[in-house]
Design a protein around this motif. Sequence first.
Motif, short mmCIF file in Angstrom:
data_model
loop_
_atom_site.label_atom_id
_atom_site.label_comp_id
_atom_site.label_asym_id
_atom_site.label_seq_id
_atom_site.Cartn_x
_atom_site.Cartn_y
_atom_site.Cartn_z
N PRO A 191 1.09 -12.22 55.51
CA PRO A 191 1.93 -13.39 54.59
C PRO A 191 2.95 -13.54 55.58
O PRO A 191 3.41 -14.78 55.16
N ASN A 192 3.51 -13.28 56.62
CA ASN A 192 4.82 -13.59 57.40
C ASN A 192 4.11 -14.29 58.59
O ASN A 192 5.11 -14.91 59.45
N TYR A 193 2.90 -14.70 58.82
CA TYR A 193 2.55 -15.25 59.78
C TYR A 193 2.93 -16.92 60.10
O TYR A 193 2.81 -17.60 58.94
N ASN A 194 3.54 -17.29 61.05
CA ASN A 194 3.96 -18.79 61.12
C ASN A 194 3.36 -19.30 62.40
O ASN A 194 3.83 -18.79 63.28
#
Length: 113
Positions: free
Chosen positions: A90-93
């Motif tokens: 969910p923190n993948y940018n």
Amino acid sequence: MLVYVWSQRNPYVRMNFFGLLNFQAPFLPWVLMGFSLLLGNSIIVDLLGIAVGHIYFFLEDVFPNQPGGIRILKTPSILKAIFDTPDEDPNYNPLPEERPGGFAWGEGRRLGG
């Protein structure tokens, strides 16, 4: 086997065999076996597919849903590790070059103001 499992999982589908015979999907393996017999082929392969399909359908769809039933057939964890898709972070940018179009739409600048 696949025909049997599909036909049992879709019991309300209406089938038509060469425009001559109308029947419900659960009868498809038997109709195909009858057609093999009519053509003079051996029905041993058809009977074996029906038997194996019935065992699989029972162990996968019927027995686990019974009171006290358990799931006997389980996928080995090595196959799950190889073929399952990994959980998304969910923190993948993504990097700017990985974004569609490469533009930072809506990031910080307003027009006319």
